[in-house]
Design an enzyme around this catalytic site. Structure first.
Site, PDB file in Angstrom:
ATOM      1  N   GLN A 166       0.855  -1.189   0.000  1.00 56.89           N
ATOM      2  CA  GLN A 166       0.000   0.000   0.000  1.00 56.89           C
ATOM      3  C   GLN A 166       0.893   1.242   0.000  1.00 56.89           C
ATOM      4  O   GLN A 166       1.851   1.321   0.781  1.00 56.89           O
ATOM      5  CB  GLN A 166      -0.898   0.013   1.236  1.00 56.89           C
ATOM      6  CG  GLN A 166      -1.841  -1.174   1.338  1.00 56.89           C
ATOM      7  CD  GLN A 166      -1.242  -2.365   2.050  1.00 56.89           C
ATOM      8  OE1 GLN A 166      -0.030  -2.454   2.243  1.00 56.89           O
ATOM      9  NE2 GLN A 166      -2.094  -3.300   2.451  1.00 56.89           N
ATOM     10  N   ASP A 189      -3.955   1.726  -3.141  1.00 57.88           N
ATOM     11  CA  ASP A 189      -4.401   2.675  -2.108  1.00 57.88           C
ATOM     12  C   ASP A 189      -3.963   4.110  -2.415  1.00 57.88           C
ATOM     13  O   ASP A 189      -3.424   4.809  -1.554  1.00 57.88           O
ATOM     14  CB  ASP A 189      -3.878   2.257  -0.729  1.00 57.88           C
ATOM     15  CG  ASP A 189      -4.505   0.963  -0.227  1.00 57.88           C
ATOM     16  OD1 ASP A 189      -5.229   0.328  -1.002  1.00 57.88           O
ATOM     17  OD2 ASP A 189      -4.253   0.592   0.923  1.00 57.88           O
ATOM     18  N   ASP A 216      -7.732  -1.229  -4.945  1.00 57.88           N
ATOM     19  CA  ASP A 216      -8.480  -0.402  -3.976  1.00 57.88           C
ATOM     20  C   ASP A 216      -7.993   1.042  -3.980  1.00 57.88           C
ATOM     21  O   ASP A 216      -7.804   1.653  -2.915  1.00 57.88           O
ATOM     22  CB  ASP A 216      -8.318  -0.979  -2.561  1.00 57.88           C
ATOM     23  CG  ASP A 216      -8.707  -2.443  -2.470  1.00 57.88           C
ATOM     24  OD1 ASP A 216      -9.561  -2.881  -3.251  1.00 57.88           O
ATOM     25  OD2 ASP A 216      -8.135  -3.160  -1.617  1.00 57.88           O
ATOM     26  N   TRP A 282     -14.678  -2.899   2.046  1.00 58.37           N
ATOM     27  CA  TRP A 282     -13.630  -3.041   3.042  1.00 58.37           C
ATOM     28  C   TRP A 282     -14.272  -2.941   4.428  1.00 58.37           C
ATOM     29  O   TRP A 282     -14.808  -1.894   4.802  1.00 58.37           O
ATOM     30  CB  TRP A 282     -12.570  -1.950   2.858  1.00 58.37           C
ATOM     31  CG  TRP A 282     -11.482  -1.956   3.896  1.00 58.37           C
ATOM     32  CD1 TRP A 282     -10.992  -3.041   4.574  1.00 58.37           C
ATOM     33  CD2 TRP A 282     -10.765  -0.822   4.390  1.00 58.37           C
ATOM     34  NE1 TRP A 282     -10.003  -2.658   5.450  1.00 58.37           N
ATOM     35  CE2 TRP A 282      -9.836  -1.295   5.365  1.00 58.37           C
ATOM     36  CE3 TRP A 282     -10.793   0.544   4.112  1.00 58.37           C
ATOM     37  CZ2 TRP A 282      -8.974  -0.456   6.052  1.00 58.37           C
ATOM     38  CZ3 TRP A 282      -9.937   1.385   4.793  1.00 58.37           C
ATOM     39  CH2 TRP A 282      -9.029   0.894   5.748  1.00 58.37           C
TER      40      TRP A 282
END
Length: 367
Positions: A166, A189, A216, A282
């Site tokens: 991330q 991210d 994501d 999430w």
């Protein structure tokens, strides 16, 4: 194909351009008026305007020192074009702060760093974690950004030993945060649209913005409106099979009626057709009662989105079907309803409650 870091390292000079991660075709010479229409230290727009220029033509040579000097509420920091490589924290005390790129093209003014969740802490106490990886962290309420690129150019390929990939470009926690004409560049991210805590909601508004990434890359628990934005999914060289990733990963608290609202936007891709999911929920371990919410409406979904199965599940105990995912009047090859059970659709009556005004309440962002 150059890496993102190579591309950013080529951005030198006040007029440098970042174009979807590709190197600038040319670099223009430094402009004699580095702050354009926003004045200068000699002709300050108002006493609360500060100027940042790495070449010494402003009040400060780095953005963090300018933000630190902006004590009290309602300051504006004008940032000269160029690549500003450093982390930045806008503390909660800097209410109603505005950051402005001096150039009207967000590609010209880049705030970037290259930490990841797996980056070791300087004191040896572990790794930075997802939040600690952010190039920019905004805790202040009433924050506004215009014509800026927020980037994290950390690369998996450069750090195969890392388990935490991330790498956040910006984490936004403040209520009444607005972004106009901004760009968010990263991989996993990229844009963390969050809130100060589970009990405190944060309304955020993104207008005419661009975000790219793979896993994501727009995520968090904010009540966020994405209006006329462009989301671009990237090809992953470390994966040969689908899916390459997910555009949205909301973690909306169960008590919050408003999660992510995407309206009049578009999703495009550099990956093969159908290699991306539109979203997955999430439910973080810190909030097992989260009830992720995402509405996408009147938006163009390109062929990169898997039309037959546009949603995925992050944790087996929290299937996407139990969350608050819905669509309304989307179009494009990635919006085809081939399996109706996999694409919850709002009726016209239901959609009337899924609007920016409903999401933002008594706050009306200034465009």
């Amino acid at each position: 194909m150059p890496t993102r870091r190579t591309a950013l390292s080529l951005l030198t000079g006040a007029g440098a351009t970042l174009a979807l991660g590709a190197p600038a075709a040319h670099a223009r010479p430094a402009h004699p008026r580095p702050f354009g229409r926003y004045g200068s230290p000699a002709r300050r727009l108002d006493p609360r305007t500060l100027y940042v220029d790495a070449h010494g033509r402003g009040d400060h040579t780095d953005v963090q020192s300018a933000v630190d000097a902006a004590t009290g509420a309602g300051h504006t920091v004008v940032i000269a074009a160029g690549v500003h490589r450093a982390t930045l924290v806008v503390g909660a005390e800097h209410r109603d702060l505005t950051l402005v790129g001096a150039s009207p093209d967000a590609r010209d003014t880049v705030l970037v760093y290259d930490n990841a969740a797996g980056t070791p802490r300087p004191d040896g106490s572990g790794t930075l974690g997802t939040s600690g990886s952010a190039s920019v962290t905004v805790k202040a309420a009433g924050f506004t950004a215009r014509d800026l690129t927020f980037a994290n150019d950390w690369l998996r390929s450069d750090n195969p030993e890392y388990t935490g990939a991330q790498a956040v470009a910006i984490k936004v926690q403040g209520d009444r945060s607005a972004f106009y004409g901004c760009r968010f560049l990263g991989h996993q991210d990229t844009l963390y649209a969050d809130s100060p805590s589970l009990a405190v909601p944060a309304r955020q508004y993104y207008r005419d913005c661009y975000a790219e990434g793979d896993v994501d890359f727009v995520f968090g628990r904010a009540s966020a409106v994405f209006d006329r934005c462009h989301f671009r999914t990237l090809t992953r060289t470390d994966r040969t099979a689908a899916p390459h990733g997910f555009v949205f990963a909301p973690s909306t608290p169960g008590a919050n009626p408003h999660g992510y609202l995407v309206v009049r936007s578009r999703v495009t891709s550099t990956a093969p057709d159908g290699y991306y999911k539109l979203a997955r929920p999430w439910v973080p371990s810190s909030d097992p009662t989260a009830h992720p919410m995402l509405t996408v409406r009147e938006s163009h979904l390109g062929a990169g989105i898997d039309a037959s199965e546009p949603y995925g599940t992050m944790s087996s105990g929290f299937p996407w079907q139990d969350q608050r995912f819905a669509e309304h009047r989307n179009y494009g090859p990635g919006a085809r309803v081939t399996v109706p059970a996999n694409r919850p659709q709002l009726s016209a009556f239901e959609a009337s409650a899924h609007t920016p005004a409903r999401w933002l309440g008594d706050w009306r962002p200034r465009g």
